[in-house]
Design a protein around this motif. Structure first.
Motif, PDB file in Angstrom:
ATOM      1  N   LEU A 247       0.832  -1.202   0.000  1.00 21.07           N
ATOM      2  CA  LEU A 247       0.000   0.000   0.000  1.00 21.07           C
ATOM      3  C   LEU A 247       0.868   1.255   0.000  1.00 21.07           C
ATOM      4  N   CYS A 248       1.942   1.257   0.774  1.00 26.19           N
ATOM      5  CA  CYS A 248       2.865   2.398   0.766  1.00 26.19           C
ATOM      6  C   CYS A 248       3.499   2.574  -0.606  1.00 26.19           C
ATOM      7  N   LEU A 249       3.854   1.479  -1.251  1.00 26.83           N
ATOM      8  CA  LEU A 249       4.433   1.543  -2.596  1.00 26.83           C
ATOM      9  C   LEU A 249       3.476   2.215  -3.566  1.00 26.83           C
ATOM     10  N   PHE A 250       2.214   1.844  -3.528  1.00 29.02           N
ATOM     11  CA  PHE A 250       1.201   2.432  -4.417  1.00 29.02           C
ATOM     12  C   PHE A 250       1.097   3.943  -4.201  1.00 29.02           C
ATOM     13  N   LEU A 251       1.047   4.363  -2.948  1.00 28.63           N
ATOM     14  CA  LEU A 251       0.930   5.789  -2.635  1.00 28.63           C
ATOM     15  C   LEU A 251       2.165   6.566  -3.077  1.00 28.63           C
ATOM     16  N   LEU A 252       3.334   5.978  -2.907  1.00 28.02           N
ATOM     17  CA  LEU A 252       4.572   6.702  -3.179  1.00 28.02           C
ATOM     18  C   LEU A 252       4.861   6.839  -4.665  1.00 28.02           C
ATOM     19  N   ILE A 253       4.230   6.021  -5.488  1.00 26.99           N
ATOM     20  CA  ILE A 253       4.332   6.231  -6.939  1.00 26.99           C
ATOM     21  C   ILE A 253       3.772   7.604  -7.297  1.00 26.99           C
ATOM     22  N   PHE A 254       2.614   7.960  -6.749  1.00 34.01           N
ATOM     23  CA  PHE A 254       2.012   9.270  -7.016  1.00 34.01           C
ATOM     24  C   PHE A 254       2.855  10.400  -6.425  1.00 34.01           C
ATOM     25  N   ALA A 255       3.419  10.165  -5.245  1.00 28.41           N
ATOM     26  CA  ALA A 255       4.257  11.202  -4.641  1.00 28.41           C
ATOM     27  C   ALA A 255       5.457  11.523  -5.527  1.00 28.41           C
ATOM     28  N   ASN A 256       6.086  10.498  -6.101  1.00 29.20           N
ATOM     29  CA  ASN A 256       7.241  10.723  -6.965  1.00 29.20           C
ATOM     30  C   ASN A 256       6.866  11.447  -8.249  1.00 29.20           C
TER      31      ASN A 256
END
Length: 472
Positions: A247-256
């Motif tokens: 779930l953190c990986l999914f969110l951090l794609i958008f952050a990048n």
């Protein structure tokens, strides 16, 4: 005026145009909108020995280096709100983990680290929270000089890897190294740029925009504990933590993809911290206030589930009380941001700390052993501290030039990181000294907030005067 006078005026105008200067527009003349402080020269950090006239432009590059009164902010638009959404995703992953430490502490204290005391286990999560802020001493200046791209990318890799590795931890040093140190550094790489980037797109509406972005931490603090509580029973510790990592990986794609900076670096921007800014009395007092605020903030976040178990509530309710607190903090991060743009971030912060003091001494202390009392405390504390987390960066922004925002913010929270380091273990020691009772812990938490509001009011007083109703 004779011909020589007219030629001199024309020559001055030509020189000014050549240097990239221009007369201020009517919007920029509005000092209330663009610069709430009437003395913007106080906010220019000149550490390169150059005279003030050379701060305004770079003749070699032709790039204007704006001063506070010359800055223009989009205050909205697609690009600005996409940055807010990217920051929301980054803060959901980083602050969401921070707001879940009570679940981690309660679970590992009763499973993998059953033989360790509360205070010993608390050091793991204290190191984590301390590093989240302490590492900002370089991350903030690096953001000012180079932007967020490598910071966010590196933080994403470290956080996802740290969470995944935590799924196989069994020993004390495993958790300290994996969650305390690795995730602490990774969360800092995400946390500081996510907060700071919003300030590059908003000034009048910075409180609202920062508040909306920081709701991600509250949302993560609701979703993560509920998800883990369910998955612990169904699939066990290992796959519950791995699911959190995905779930953190999914969110951090958008952050990048979405977080970026807008303003160019100041001419004297440096990747090194500068503690000389503590010579500014208002900034020093604000830092002391935030230190005491954060000292008390993480004690209930870390111990509220343990307190519920010690008060006779079952494990289900003990795990659910933290999502209730974090759900209230979502509103506390968004709504006061809107108020802060109208009555001032310092005023909003002090009002929220007053609510925290009320929650500790009038609700938690006398009624915390009842279910309604503990729920009411969680709602009040979550709402009030949610505001503090989102508005404190805006308070820092009131005391500095935007192009030095990362440095000021990072310097403040580098000092505050000491409070985060010692707060949770001190809380555990207070509980042990009271024979396992939590009354002394509650009194201590309230006292930290009393000292915090006094220091923040003093910072406001030396900035704009001591009238409590002054907008600041």
């Amino acid at each position: 005026m004779d011909d020589r006078g007219e030629k001199a005026v024309e020559s001055q105008r030509a020189a000014r145009d050549a240097e990239g200067q221009r007369p201020p527009s009517s919007h920029e003349k509005d000092g209330v909108e663009l610069n709430s402080n009437p003395n913007p020269q106080l906010f220019v950090v000149q550490d390169d020995g150059q005279p003030p006239s050379e701060e305004k432009s770079d003749a070699e590059s032709g790039r204007a280096v704006t001063l506070m009164g010359d800055e223009m902010y989009p205050e909205g638009g697609l690009e600005a709100w996409l940055v807010v959404f990217g920051s929301w995703c980054g803060l959901t992953a980083s602050l969401g983990l921070m707001n879940t430490i009570a679940i981690f502490q309660t679970y590992v204290s009763t499973h993998q680290l059953l033989g360790y005391s509360e205070g010993s286990v608390g050091w793991i999560f204290s190191v984590y929270t301390a590093l989240c802020f302490f590492c900002g001493i370089y991350i903030g200046p690096l953001f000012d000089k180079y932007g967020p791209r490598w910071l966010i990318g590196s933080g994403s890799v470290i956080v996802v890897a740290g969470v995944m590795i935590m799924s196989i931890c069994t020993q004390y040093w495993h958790f300290m190294l994996c969650f305390g140190i690795l995730n602490g550094v990774g969360s800092s790489l995400l946390f500081t740029p996510s907060i700071t980037a919003v300030g590059h797109y908003f000034r009048k509406r910075r409180g609202l925009a920062s508040g909306l972005a920081s709701t991600g931490g509250g949302v993560g603090g609701v979703i993560f504990p509920l998800m883990l509580q369910t998955l612990f029973e169904r699939v066990g510790w290992a796959w519950a933590i791995r699911s959190l990592g995905f779930l953190c990986l999914f969110l951090l794609i958008f952050a990048n993809l979405l977080i970026k900076k807008r303003l160019p670096p100041a001419k004297n921007a440096s990747a090194h911290p500068d503690f000389k800014i503590f010579k500014e009395k208002a900034f020093l007092l604000l830092t002391i206030g935030v230190f005491m605020l954060e000292f008390g903030l993480f004690i209930p976040l870390a111990y509220i589930s343990s307190y519920a178990l010690a008060s006779g509530f079952d494990e289900t309710f003990a795990f659910q009380i933290l999502p209730i607190l974090n759900a209230a903090s979502v509103l506390g991060r968004a709504l006061p941001g809107w108020w802060a743009d109208r009555i001032g971030p310092f005023n909003t912060n002090m009002l929220s700390i007053g609510v925290t003091i009320f929650a500790c001494y009038v609700v938690w202390l006398p009624f915390g052993r009842t279910m309604p009392g503990l729920v009411v405390f969680a709602v009040l504390f979550g709402f009030a501290t949610g505001n503090n987390i989102s508005i404190t960066p805006v308070c820092v922004g009131r005391l500095c030039h935007t192009q030095h925002y990362g440095r000021y913010y990072a310097t403040c929270y580098t000092v505050v990181s000491v409070a985060c380091l010692i707060g949770i273990p001190v809380g555990g020691s207070i509980v042990a000294a009271a024979g396992g009772d939590y009354w002394a812990l509650i009194v201590f938490t309230g006292l930290t907030q009393v000292l915090s509001v006094a220091a923040i009011y003093a910072a406001k007083g030396v900035s704009v005067g001591w009238k409590p109703w002054t907008n600041f």
